[in-house]
Scaffold this active site. Structure first.
Site, PDB file in Angstrom:
ATOM      1  N   GLU A  39     -52.666 -21.335  -6.465  1.00  0.00           N
ATOM      2  CA  GLU A  39     -52.163 -22.768  -6.078  1.00  0.00           C
ATOM      3  C   GLU A  39     -53.560 -23.515  -6.884  1.00  0.00           C
ATOM      4  OE1 GLU A  39     -52.683 -23.765  -2.105  1.00  0.00           O
ATOM      5  OE2 GLU A  39     -51.838 -25.809  -1.959  1.00  0.00           O
ATOM      6  N   LYS A 110     -44.272 -28.263  -3.479  1.00  0.00           N
ATOM      7  CA  LYS A 110     -45.029 -27.683  -2.125  1.00  0.00           C
ATOM      8  C   LYS A 110     -43.780 -28.414  -1.023  1.00  0.00           C
ATOM      9  CE  LYS A 110     -49.501 -25.921   0.460  1.00  0.00           C
ATOM     10  NZ  LYS A 110     -50.426 -26.107   0.111  1.00  0.00           N
ATOM     11  N   CYS A 144     -49.339 -20.954  -0.847  1.00  0.00           N
ATOM     12  CA  CYS A 144     -50.177 -21.443   0.314  1.00  0.00           C
ATOM     13  C   CYS A 144     -49.585 -21.554   1.651  1.00  0.00           C
ATOM     14  CB  CYS A 144     -51.231 -22.535  -0.154  1.00  0.00           C
ATOM     15  SG  CYS A 144     -52.829 -21.757   0.634  1.00  0.00           S
TER      16      CYS A 144
HETATM   17  C1  ACM Z   1     -53.184 -24.182   2.023  1.00  0.00           C
HETATM   18  O1  ACM Z   1     -52.073 -24.324   2.641  1.00  0.00           O
HETATM   19  N1  ACM Z   1     -53.503 -23.987   0.514  1.00  0.00           N
HETATM   20  C2  ACM Z   1     -54.017 -23.683   2.863  1.00  0.00           C
END
Ligand code: ACM
Length: 264
Positions: A39, A110, A144
């Site tokens: 990420e 995301k 993530c």
């Molecule tokens: C995250 O979502 N970077 C912990």
């Protein structure tokens, strides 16, 4: 055999140019069909103000990340998934792109923002989609903290993903364990590519957990990195194993579902 890899490293905060050079060096060490990177691999993670986020943001199709990865994908005949800060008009997204050897770029934004990401990014509006990577292998991207929401992996699996390309900057201690279950319950491969190291900025500090991993459709670990290890790690898999959802000869993990009894 389809060779899948992950690339664990520590990004330099706010230094897209150096991070792209570093990624190229690591990615040139081995051949693979599909490689997943962390990420926000291009930018680092611990931002202290919105100006910093804007300074590393780029359009998905025409920015320096797409440019480097298009070049690498064509040169090395590899598909790549890499996390970056996407700028679309005035909006900033924590995003991943899948870049294929034919130059096509697909973007995931995301869905579930973690902690201070809510200060910097718009919540992703792309939804969970499945794209063909090299060889037509079906890849679904998640980022993530999406791991905490089983709906992320389930949606991608129901849409036909064979591999979950999970780019991460993990700080909580549970994801690596949880992703074994995400793979097992959905009968899909998962590749969690995490960063490692400590990042400090503006009085804040985060420690990233490393231990990137590749997991098979039974929830078994095919490769797990150390906490502080850097490098590209590759294993061979049969992606079509993910098309078999049978748990016993009388149980299919998908057709046995009872969605009419579930709350959504
Ligand atoms: C995250 O979502 N970077 C912990």
């Amino acid at each position: 055999m389809y060779r899948v890899g992950l690339c664990q490293f520590a990004s330099k905060l706010l230094n897209v140019e150096d991070n792209l050079i570093h990624m190229r060096q690591l990615l040139e060490t081995q051949s693979a069909d599909l490689v997943v990177l962390p990420e926000l691999a291009t930018s680092g993670y611990v931002f202290s103000c919105i100006q910093e986020v804007k300074s590393v943001a780029e359009p998905a199709e025409t920015g320096p990340t797409a440019s480097l990865f298009r070049e690498l994908a064509a040169e090395r005949n590899t598909s790549y998934v890499v996390g970056f800060v996407e700028k679309d008009g005035d909006a900033l997204y924590n995003a991943s792109m899948l870049v294929n050897p034919d130059g096509k770029v697909y973007v995931y934004r995301k869905t579930h923002l973690f902690y201070e990401e809510k200060k910097w990014f718009s919540p992703g509006n792309s939804g969970f989609n499945v794209f063909a990577a090299k060889g037509g292998v079906k890849v679904g991207m998640m980022i993530c903290f999406d791991w905490l929401f089983p709906e992320s992996a389930r949606t991608l699996a129901l849409k036909g993903a064979q591999i979950l390309a999970h780019s991460a900057n993990l700080v909580l201690p549970w994801c690596q364990k949880a992703m074994l279950t995400r793979s097992l319950e959905n009968r899909v491969f998962s590749i969690t590519s995490n960063r490692f190291g400590t990042e400090r900025n503006g009085g804040k500090e985060l420690f990233f957990t490393g231990m990137s991993q590749i997991v098979d459709t039974h929830g078994d670990i095919l490769h797990r990195c150390g906490e502080q290890e850097e490098g590209l790690f590759v294993v061979g898999i049969h992606p079509e194993d993910a098309d078999n959802k049978m748990i016993t000869e009388l149980n299919d993990a998908f057709t046995d579902r009872r969605p009419e009894l579930y709350i959504t």
